[in-house]
Design an enzyme around this catalytic site. Structure first.
Site, PDB file in Angstrom:
ATOM      1  N   ARG A 151      45.120  37.279  50.318  1.00  0.00           N
ATOM      2  CA  ARG A 151      43.881  36.713  50.830  1.00  0.00           C
ATOM      3  C   ARG A 151      44.235  35.844  52.037  1.00  0.00           C
ATOM      4  NH1 ARG A 151      43.656  36.042  45.162  1.00  0.00           N
ATOM      5  NH2 ARG A 151      41.941  37.188  44.163  1.00  0.00           N
ATOM      6  N   LYS A 175      43.186  32.508  43.416  1.00  0.00           N
ATOM      7  CA  LYS A 175      41.995  31.939  42.783  1.00  0.00           C
ATOM      8  C   LYS A 175      42.363  31.370  41.418  1.00  0.00           C
ATOM      9  CE  LYS A 175      38.477  34.751  45.073  1.00  0.00           C
ATOM     10  NZ  LYS A 175      37.350  35.690  44.874  1.00  0.00           N
ATOM     11  N   HIS A 249      40.159  40.272  55.459  1.00  0.00           N
ATOM     12  CA  HIS A 249      39.951  40.854  54.128  1.00  0.00           C
ATOM     13  C   HIS A 249      40.002  42.375  54.169  1.00  0.00           C
ATOM     14  CE1 HIS A 249      39.256  39.332  50.127  1.00  0.00           C
ATOM     15  NE2 HIS A 249      38.403  40.307  49.883  1.00  0.00           N
ATOM     16  N   ARG A 252      43.382  43.459  53.402  1.00  0.00           N
ATOM     17  CA  ARG A 252      43.612  43.419  51.946  1.00  0.00           C
ATOM     18  C   ARG A 252      43.060  44.686  51.297  1.00  0.00           C
ATOM     19  NH1 ARG A 252      44.333  39.960  47.431  1.00  0.00           N
ATOM     20  NH2 ARG A 252      42.631  39.919  45.923  1.00  0.00           N
ATOM     21  N   HIS A 275      43.869  40.067  40.992  1.00  0.00           N
ATOM     22  CA  HIS A 275      42.530  40.225  40.420  1.00  0.00           C
ATOM     23  C   HIS A 275      42.546  39.816  38.952  1.00  0.00           C
ATOM     24  CE1 HIS A 275      41.227  43.466  43.559  1.00  0.00           C
ATOM     25  NE2 HIS A 275      40.968  42.239  43.969  1.00  0.00           N
ATOM     26  N   TYR A 284      38.613  50.469  44.060  1.00  0.00           N
ATOM     27  CA  TYR A 284      39.387  51.133  45.105  1.00  0.00           C
ATOM     28  C   TYR A 284      39.735  52.562  44.733  1.00  0.00           C
ATOM     29  CZ  TYR A 284      39.865  46.494  47.093  1.00  0.00           C
ATOM     30  OH  TYR A 284      39.602  45.251  47.621  1.00  0.00           O
TER      31      TYR A 284
END
Length: 308
Positions: A151, A175, A249, A252, A275, A284
């Site tokens: 990120r 995150k 992004h 990414r 994730h 994806y």
């Protein structure tokens, strides 16, 4: 249960809880703050927490819809409100949760933006073709974003202590303040070494404060912010560069698509991307399937032809 506690007061306590107890990132807490401020503005800061009803929440959602807010924005608001009222119920500010029956709205299906191989190569070569800003730094930023799937905030806050000795990997904080290791291939490592050499020469005679333990800086020696890196990528993908604007992004997304297209296990890609849920990574796989079908239709002699 205190029936005189206001919505505003509970929201501030909840945000403090997310930061101090749950350890959410500054960006995540800010997103919750912005979403809850919509509810507070709609119902009034002096509204008691016990008086909020499902109809109040639905009316606020309707108001967001009338303001032409995107479906993703409205669903984020709904998720924030659900989490907030679950907190209020847990700590007995309310007896019943008014957000329990609130459903998210249907989202239009948008696949993440990603670049093809030639597009990535073109972007990676832009800094050396057009010395728009700081060539070695900008090459390293683009190569490392694409190589690692980081990120933009993770790259911006990367420090020297986070890097492996041979620059082949780094530990980033994602995150939820969760650490994970990401990896850099040869092109990224080589670009990084050139940037470090230039950085050392540029600031050889200058005093650097503690903030510049961060790796990526501007030409005055101040640490780059995530917005700064976004601006850099925008310059090289804008009219001065490839003229196909992208965000960091998108690199990414391109990393994830390339990994899955090459046969990487989805759970490996989940770990590399950081994730929390595998369902986020699995979107994806839809991209790679669509690319496969597109390539088949273009390559097969009868591909794309109408049946007669």
């Amino acid at each position: 249960m205190d029936v005189t506690v206001t919505l505003q007061c509970c929201a501030e306590e909840f945000l403090l809880y997310l930061d101090a107890v749950k350890g959410l990132s500054e960006n995540s807490v800010t997103a919750y703050r912005n979403d809850l401020s919509q509810l507070i503005h709609f119902l009034g800061s002096d509204c008691f927490i016990t008086s909020v009803t499902p109809e109040n929440i639905r009316s606020c959602i309707g108001n967001l819809s009338r303001e032409k807010k995107a479906a993703s924005t409205i669903n984020r608001f709904i998720a924030a409100v659900r989490t907030f009222f679950a907190y209020c119920r847990k700590f007995e500010y309310i007896q019943t949760n008014p957000a329990l029956e609130i459903k998210t709205i249907r989202m239009p299906r948008h696949l993440p933006r990603f670049l093809t191989g030639p597009e990535v190569d073109e972007l990676c070569h832009e800094p050396e073709k057009h010395e728009i800003l700081w060539q070695s730094r900008d090459s390293a930023i683009i190569e490392m974003l694409y190589s690692s799937g980081c990120r933009v905030s993770e790259l911006a806050f990367l420090k020297f202590d986070d890097m492996a000795e041979d620059y082949s990997s780094a530990v980033v904080t994602g995150k939820g303040k969760k650490d994970r290791r990401v990896y850099f291939e040869d092109d990224a490592r080589n670009a990084f070494k050139i940037y470090l050499n230039d950085r050392k020469k540029l600031f050889a005679d200058k005093h650097m404060d503690d903030t510049v333990s961060r790796i990526f800086v501007n030409q005055q020696g101040t640490a780059l912010t995530p917005h700064g890196i976004q601006w850099i990528v925008a310059r090289y993908s804008g009219p001065e560069g490839t003229n196909h604007h992208i965000s960091p992004h998108a690199l990414r997304h391109t990393f994830a698509t390339a990994m899955l297209s090459s046969g990487a296990d989805v759970r490996v890609v989940q770990e590399l991307l950081g994730h929390a849920s595998i369902s986020t990574t699995q979107r994806y796989t839809h991209i790679t399937t669509e690319r496969l079908i597109d390539m088949y239709n273009k390559a097969h002699p009868h591909g794309g032809k109408d049946n007669e």
